[in-house]
Design an enzyme around this catalytic site. Structure first.
Site, mmCIF file in Angstrom:
data_model
loop_
_atom_site.group_PDB
_atom_site.id
_atom_site.type_symbol
_atom_site.label_atom_id
_atom_site.label_comp_id
_atom_site.label_asym_id
_atom_site.label_seq_id
_atom_site.Cartn_x
_atom_site.Cartn_y
_atom_site.Cartn_z
ATOM 1 N N ARG A 1 -9.887 5.091 31.422
ATOM 2 C CA ARG A 1 -9.131 3.835 31.321
ATOM 3 C C ARG A 1 -9.421 3.129 29.998
ATOM 4 N NH1 ARG A 1 -6.846 2.714 36.358
ATOM 5 N NH2 ARG A 1 -8.080 3.290 38.180
ATOM 6 N N ASP B 1 6.485 6.281 37.942
ATOM 7 C CA ASP B 1 6.480 7.740 38.044
ATOM 8 C C ASP B 1 7.558 8.117 39.076
ATOM 9 O OD1 ASP B 1 5.482 10.364 37.743
ATOM 10 O OD2 ASP B 1 3.989 10.094 39.300
HETATM 11 P P1 IMP Z 1 4.694 5.966 41.480
HETATM 12 O O1 IMP Z 1 4.761 7.462 41.639
HETATM 13 O O2 IMP Z 1 5.840 5.461 40.605
HETATM 14 O O3 IMP Z 1 4.619 5.296 42.798
HETATM 15 O O4 IMP Z 1 3.368 5.666 40.664
HETATM 16 C C1 IMP Z 1 2.211 5.253 41.338
HETATM 17 C C2 IMP Z 1 1.024 5.083 40.457
HETATM 18 O O5 IMP Z 1 0.511 6.380 40.172
HETATM 19 C C3 IMP Z 1 1.210 4.431 39.085
HETATM 20 O O6 IMP Z 1 1.219 3.020 39.117
HETATM 21 C C4 IMP Z 1 -0.039 4.944 38.390
HETATM 22 O O7 IMP Z 1 -1.162 4.130 38.694
HETATM 23 C C5 IMP Z 1 -0.219 6.332 38.993
HETATM 24 N N1 IMP Z 1 0.297 7.333 38.043
HETATM 25 C C6 IMP Z 1 1.482 7.956 38.061
HETATM 26 N N2 IMP Z 1 1.599 8.809 37.018
HETATM 27 C C7 IMP Z 1 0.433 8.696 36.335
HETATM 28 C C8 IMP Z 1 -0.069 9.309 35.119
HETATM 29 O O8 IMP Z 1 0.577 10.133 34.448
HETATM 30 N N3 IMP Z 1 -1.321 8.927 34.752
HETATM 31 C C9 IMP Z 1 -2.079 8.023 35.451
HETATM 32 N N4 IMP Z 1 -1.635 7.424 36.544
HETATM 33 C C10 IMP Z 1 -0.395 7.761 36.989
#
Ligand code: IMP
Length: 174
Positions: free
Chosen positions: A161, A99
């Protein structure tokens, strides 16, 4: 809560099989460890591993990224560590979604100190619109728009999930 189907189970299965074949070709004869990042990647990792036709090992890394419901903060805590050394081994980190990129970039920094032979990333999903830290995804399932997705391992407040497909939730109201 309204859910909008985004990617169906058959489409996911076909793409995961393709990724598994690509990994099989790329790591022939290598000492490979898959590191599934919990909890979100547990379904993807289980399916992906079964499409990799190699003698590999699987380990798990529990992480909690401090966040409110839908916003990553970049502060990542390891809640369950690997059970084996990865020194000298080829590692593929298996993520549910990239993300902001903050979690993966933190994990890379951490894992690199353990001196693996190489580290690559397999991620089921990528949301490029929200990138804060650019991350190279070596094996990517699908690129999606800036929507919050659940199912196939991904949650909203620990729910959904177990959905066998990916769905978008309309807004943050539970
Ligand atoms: P980051 O923002 O790339 O550090 O993402 C961190 C974590 O946030 C990911 O590994 C997911 O577990 C969670 N995450 C981010 N976007 C989503 C989404 O759209 N749905 C569910 N979990 C999300």
């Amino acid at each position: 809560m309204p859910l909008k189907p985004l990617i169906d189970a058959g489409t996911i299965a076909r793409r995961v099989a393709e990724l598994g074949r690509a990994i099989t070709d790329d790591y022939l004869g290598e000492d490979l460890v898959l590191i599934a990042v919990l909890k979100g990647s547990y379904v993807f990792a289980a399916d992906l591993a079964r499409h990799i036709d190699l003698d590999l090992s699987i380990d798990f890394l529990g992480v909690r990224s401090y966040a409110d419901d839908q916003q990553s903060s970049g502060i990542v805590q390891i809640t369950a560590d690997l059970t084996q050394s990865i020194e000298g081994k080829h590692v593929i980190v298996v993520e549910d979604i990239v993300d902001t990129g903050l979690t993966v970039s933190y994990l890379y920094e951490n894992l690199e100190t353990r001196r693996p032979a190489s580290i690559k990333l397999a991620s089921l999903l990528h949301k490029p619109a929200r990138t804060q830290v650019p991350v190279r995804i070596d094996y990517l399932g699908f690129t999606i728009d800036d929507v919050f997705v659940v199912g196939y391992g991904l949650d909203y407040r620990q729910r959904f999930r177990n959905l066998p497909y990916l769905a978008a939730i309309a807004d943050g109201t539970a």
